[in-house]
Design a protein around this motif. Structure first.
Motif, PDB file in Angstrom:
ATOM      1  N   LEU A  24      49.300  28.887  -1.284  1.00 16.21           N
ATOM      2  CA  LEU A  24      49.946  29.766  -0.309  1.00 16.21           C
ATOM      3  C   LEU A  24      50.817  28.954   0.640  1.00 16.21           C
ATOM      4  CD1 LEU A  24      47.023  32.222   0.524  1.00 16.21           C
ATOM      5  CD2 LEU A  24      48.940  32.589  -1.050  1.00 16.21           C
ATOM      6  N   VAL A  25      50.356  27.769   0.986  1.00 16.71           N
ATOM      7  CA  VAL A  25      51.143  26.882   1.852  1.00 16.71           C
ATOM      8  C   VAL A  25      52.403  26.431   1.099  1.00 16.71           C
ATOM      9  CG1 VAL A  25      51.144  24.705   3.143  1.00 16.71           C
ATOM     10  CG2 VAL A  25      49.101  26.148   3.118  1.00 16.71           C
ATOM     11  N   LEU A  26      52.284  26.241  -0.194  1.00 18.36           N
ATOM     12  CA  LEU A  26      53.448  25.881  -0.998  1.00 18.36           C
ATOM     13  C   LEU A  26      54.502  26.979  -0.942  1.00 18.36           C
ATOM     14  CD1 LEU A  26      54.841  23.961  -2.970  1.00 18.36           C
ATOM     15  CD2 LEU A  26      53.645  25.171  -4.815  1.00 18.36           C
ATOM     16  N   ILE A  27      54.084  28.233  -1.017  1.00 21.77           N
ATOM     17  CA  ILE A  27      55.030  29.347  -0.940  1.00 21.77           C
ATOM     18  C   ILE A  27      55.781  29.312   0.396  1.00 21.77           C
ATOM     19  CG2 ILE A  27      55.280  31.861  -0.826  1.00 21.77           C
ATOM     20  CD1 ILE A  27      52.826  32.021  -2.682  1.00 21.77           C
ATOM     21  N   VAL A  28      55.040  29.155   1.480  1.00 22.01           N
ATOM     22  CA  VAL A  28      55.681  29.121   2.796  1.00 22.01           C
ATOM     23  C   VAL A  28      56.636  27.942   2.882  1.00 22.01           C
ATOM     24  CG1 VAL A  28      55.295  28.861   5.275  1.00 22.01           C
ATOM     25  CG2 VAL A  28      53.791  30.339   3.945  1.00 22.01           C
ATOM     26  N   SER A  29      56.223  26.792   2.390  1.00 24.19           N
ATOM     27  CA  SER A  29      57.099  25.618   2.424  1.00 24.19           C
ATOM     28  C   SER A  29      58.378  25.841   1.636  1.00 24.19           C
ATOM     29  CB  SER A  29      56.361  24.400   1.857  1.00 24.19           C
ATOM     30  OG  SER A  29      55.266  24.080   2.670  1.00 24.19           O
TER      31      SER A  29
ATOM     32  N   ASP B 257      62.103  25.972   3.197  1.00 26.03           N
ATOM     33  CA  ASP B 257      63.064  25.005   2.664  1.00 26.03           C
ATOM     34  C   ASP B 257      64.321  25.673   2.109  1.00 26.03           C
ATOM     35  OD1 ASP B 257      63.601  22.181   2.038  1.00 26.03           O
ATOM     36  OD2 ASP B 257      63.442  22.826  -0.051  1.00 26.03           O
ATOM     37  N   SER B 258      64.325  26.985   2.020  1.00 25.26           N
ATOM     38  CA  SER B 258      65.444  27.707   1.388  1.00 25.26           C
ATOM     39  C   SER B 258      66.745  27.573   2.156  1.00 25.26           C
ATOM     40  CB  SER B 258      65.108  29.179   1.233  1.00 25.26           C
ATOM     41  OG  SER B 258      64.990  29.813   2.488  1.00 25.26           O
TER      42      SER B 258
ATOM     43  N   MET C   4      67.863  36.800  11.231  1.00 25.36           N
ATOM     44  CA  MET C   4      66.680  36.438  10.480  1.00 25.36           C
ATOM     45  C   MET C   4      67.120  35.828   9.147  1.00 25.36           C
ATOM     46  SD  MET C   4      63.558  38.805   8.972  1.00 25.36           S
ATOM     47  CE  MET C   4      62.877  39.302  10.509  1.00 25.36           C
ATOM     48  N   LYS C   5      66.546  34.707   8.801  1.00 24.34           N
ATOM     49  CA  LYS C   5      66.839  34.097   7.516  1.00 24.34           C
ATOM     50  C   LYS C   5      66.330  35.005   6.402  1.00 24.34           C
ATOM     51  CE  LYS C   5      66.119  29.717   6.980  1.00 24.34           C
ATOM     52  NZ  LYS C   5      65.507  28.399   6.966  1.00 24.34           N
ATOM     53  N   MET C   6      66.950  34.901   5.260  1.00 22.52           N
ATOM     54  CA  MET C   6      66.641  35.789   4.144  1.00 22.52           C
ATOM     55  C   MET C   6      65.157  35.817   3.782  1.00 22.52           C
ATOM     56  SD  MET C   6      68.262  35.704   0.367  1.00 22.52           S
ATOM     57  CE  MET C   6      68.685  37.247  -0.357  1.00 22.52           C
ATOM     58  N   PHE C   7      64.501  34.677   3.803  1.00 22.76           N
ATOM     59  CA  PHE C   7      63.117  34.602   3.346  1.00 22.76           C
ATOM     60  C   PHE C   7      62.109  34.457   4.483  1.00 22.76           C
ATOM     61  CE2 PHE C   7      65.530  32.702  -0.339  1.00 22.76           C
ATOM     62  CZ  PHE C   7      65.510  33.872  -1.089  1.00 22.76           C
ATOM     63  N   GLU C   8      62.523  34.715   5.693  1.00 24.59           N
ATOM     64  CA  GLU C   8      61.622  34.581   6.834  1.00 24.59           C
ATOM     65  C   GLU C   8      60.490  35.617   6.780  1.00 24.59           C
ATOM     66  OE1 GLU C   8      62.999  35.474  10.997  1.00 24.59           O
ATOM     67  OE2 GLU C   8      62.821  33.288  11.106  1.00 24.59           O
ATOM     68  N   PHE C   9      60.808  36.872   6.502  1.00 26.34           N
ATOM     69  CA  PHE C   9      59.784  37.919   6.494  1.00 26.34           C
ATOM     70  C   PHE C   9      58.705  37.673   5.440  1.00 26.34           C
ATOM     71  CE2 PHE C   9      58.170  42.164   5.272  1.00 26.34           C
ATOM     72  CZ  PHE C   9      57.523  42.466   6.458  1.00 26.34           C
TER      73      PHE C   9
ATOM     74  N   GLU D 273      62.976  29.763  -9.323  1.00 28.56           N
ATOM     75  CA  GLU D 273      63.871  28.611  -9.405  1.00 28.56           C
ATOM     76  C   GLU D 273      63.251  27.387  -8.722  1.00 28.56           C
ATOM     77  OE1 GLU D 273      66.934  26.401 -10.665  1.00 28.56           O
ATOM     78  OE2 GLU D 273      66.605  28.490 -11.201  1.00 28.56           O
ATOM     79  N   PHE D 274      62.602  27.620  -7.605  1.00 27.10           N
ATOM     80  CA  PHE D 274      61.949  26.535  -6.858  1.00 27.10           C
ATOM     81  C   PHE D 274      60.898  25.835  -7.713  1.00 27.10           C
ATOM     82  CE2 PHE D 274      58.496  24.998  -4.186  1.00 27.10           C
ATOM     83  CZ  PHE D 274      59.169  24.182  -3.289  1.00 27.10           C
ATOM     84  N   VAL D 275      59.987  26.602  -8.338  1.00 33.87           N
ATOM     85  CA  VAL D 275      58.921  25.964  -9.118  1.00 33.87           C
ATOM     86  C   VAL D 275      59.452  25.322 -10.393  1.00 33.87           C
ATOM     87  CG1 VAL D 275      57.082  27.394  -8.144  1.00 33.87           C
ATOM     88  CG2 VAL D 275      58.143  28.074 -10.318  1.00 33.87           C
TER      89      VAL D 275
END
Length: 94
Positions: free
Chosen positions: A84-89, A93-94, A1-6, A63-65
């Motif tokens: 919320l879609v931005l968070i998922v994106s 993208d991580s 599982m990728k780190m930010f998948e959950f 860091e992303f924002v």
């Protein structure tokens, strides 16, 4: 599982329920590292308030924002209406 998948799945569950947050509010909350506490309290969801890699995820989103402007979110990720879609994106993208 990728780190930010959950955490991405947690936010997707909110989107699935029809919830929406402004991009501006999400950017501000990510900058302050309070996005998951805010979402958990607002939507009465303890899972999104407390998960194993919350601190690392909030650090990444901060860091992303800081890396992009609001216009960049539209150009790179094609997101205009739902933070919320931005968070998922960002997490994908991580």
């Amino acid at each position: 599982m990728k780190m930010f998948e959950f955490p991405a799945f947690l936010v997707l569950s909110l989107i699935d329920k029809g919830y929406k947050e402004s991009i501006e509010d999400v950017v501000e909350l990510c900058e302050d590292k309070k996005i998951f506490t805010y979402l958990g309290e607002k939507y009465n969801n303890e899972n999104i308030s407390n998960f194993a890699r919350k601190e690392e995820t909030e650090n990444y989103l901060q860091e992303f924002v800081r890396t992009f402007t609001t216009g960049d979110f539209q150009r790179k990720f094609h997101i205009e209406n739902n933070g919320l879609v931005l968070i998922v994106s960002a997490l994908v993208d991580s």
